[in-house]
Write an enzyme that holds these catalytic residues in place. Structure first.
Site, PDB file in Angstrom:
ATOM      1  CB  SER A 148      -0.959  -0.044   1.190  1.00  0.00           C
ATOM      2  OG  SER A 148      -2.010   0.886   1.036  1.00  0.00           O
ATOM      3  CG  ASP A 278      -6.790  -3.313  -3.014  1.00  0.00           C
ATOM      4  OD1 ASP A 278      -7.427  -2.448  -2.378  1.00  0.00           O
ATOM      5  OD2 ASP A 278      -5.554  -3.480  -2.896  1.00  0.00           O
ATOM      6  CG  HIS A 307      -5.574  -2.712   0.608  1.00  0.00           C
ATOM      7  ND1 HIS A 307      -4.851  -2.332  -0.507  1.00  0.00           N
ATOM      8  CD2 HIS A 307      -5.061  -1.978   1.638  1.00  0.00           C
ATOM      9  CE1 HIS A 307      -3.948  -1.433  -0.170  1.00  0.00           C
ATOM     10  NE2 HIS A 307      -4.050  -1.197   1.131  1.00  0.00           N
TER      11      HIS A 307
END
Length: 327
Positions: A148, A278, A307
């Protein structure tokens, strides 16, 4: 069969015995690696091949960066997502330590156990902090893995500071090239979404840090999802351990930073992993664009995965990471 006196079951005893046997094999192996590292360090060995555990490192502006550094062998450096800490890599750290790698992870400034900074909460400084830490630990031939926001940190570090120190890179559910919708990035996320994040953090961070992992982060809002309260609690714990100012500022860093040039300038083999479900960093405007910019990129996607797939599907992700590192 139940033992009424002791309140235990035969099955429970068998399960406990099996766990004890597994621990008896695994823990001494990990301990041996740690003992070997500590012994070398105590004998005056430099920190380029043997790690000592964990510590605090002070970068040039006085910010203290907490880091973990375990084992020996080729280094793997983990970069966490927002608003978490190096603890989010627990499953990967233990796995790769057991495979003979040296594993390193830090708490980004303002996050986790690092200084709760009021300034420097942007991507250039994040990458510079990593560069100082890598120089301090004399890390070379490393694999840098970022999730991320950490994927953006990896892209900027490798492109700007990593020459001669980085062997490979991995971007997992990563924010590059850029999350924000702009004229050049019409498929991005509108600014009002990020303004909503800022509002939620500012008004009631503790409540928001319960709701976010309970819903889209791990896909727990999907029909039939197996919700783990322990995972939600751990996400909340990590988030609340950091500083609100740094976490608030970091929303701008992960949403508005343009990593296009960074991706173009990465020279090492780069693996891009992304969950097709995601809901935080949609795949169409991230991984599927990043792979077109990388010189030596490989894209692998995971149908239905969220995610936070490094936690929910750690065994699958770890195996794929290991295969890439060993290739």
């Amino acid at each position: 069969m139940t033992d009424e006196k002791n309140g235990t079951t035969r099955r429970g005893l068998i399960t406990t015995g099996a766990m004890a046997a597994a621990l008896a094999v695994t823990l001494p192996a990990l301990a041996a690696q740690q003992t070997s590292a500590s012994t070398t360090a105590a004998a005056g060995g430099k920190s380029d091949g043997n790690a000592s555990g964990s510590g605090m490192f002070t970068v040039k502006d006085g910010t203290q960066i907490f880091y973990k550094d375990w084992g020996s062998g080729q280094p793997i450096v983990f970069h966490h997502g927002w608003p978490l800490s190096s603890d989010d890599w627990d499953a990967q750290m233990l796995f790769f330590l057991s495979k003979g790698f040296r594993v390193i992870a830090h708490d980004r400034r303002g996050h986790g156990r690092s200084s709760q900074t009021a300034v420097g909460n942007e991507m250039d400084t994040y990458a510079a902090d990593v560069a100082e830490l890598m120089a301090h630990l004399n890390i070379r031939n490393a694999v840098h893995i970022g999730h991320s926001t950490g994927g953006g940190e990896v892209a900027r570090y490798v492109a700007r500071h990593g020459r001669g120190r980085v062997a490979k890179a991995v971007l997992i559910g990563a924010v590059p090239p850029i999350m924000l919708r702009t004229a050049k990035n019409p498929g991005g996320i509108p600014m009002d979404v990020f303004d909503g994040l800022r509002k939620a953090v500012a008004e009631n961070r503790t409540q928001f840090y319960r709701e976010f992992p309970s819903g889209p982060f791990y896909g727990f809002n999907r029909p039939g999802a197996k919700v783990s309260e322990a995972i939600i609690d751990n996400w909340w714990r990590q988030g609340m351990n950091g500083g609100i100012k740094a976490q608030y500022d970091c929303i701008k860093a992960f949403s508005e930073t343009d990593f296009t040039d960074d991706l173009k300038n990465i020279e090492v083999p780069t693996l891009v992993l992304h969950g097709e479900d995601d809901q935080i960093v949609p795949i169409a405007d991230s991984a599927q664009l990043s792979i077109k910019l990388l010189r030596h990129g490989t894209l692998k996607t995971y149908p239905g995965q969220p995610h936070g797939m490094c936690t929910t599907h750690g065994d699958v992700i770890n195996a794929d990471l290991l295969a890439f590192i060993k290739a």
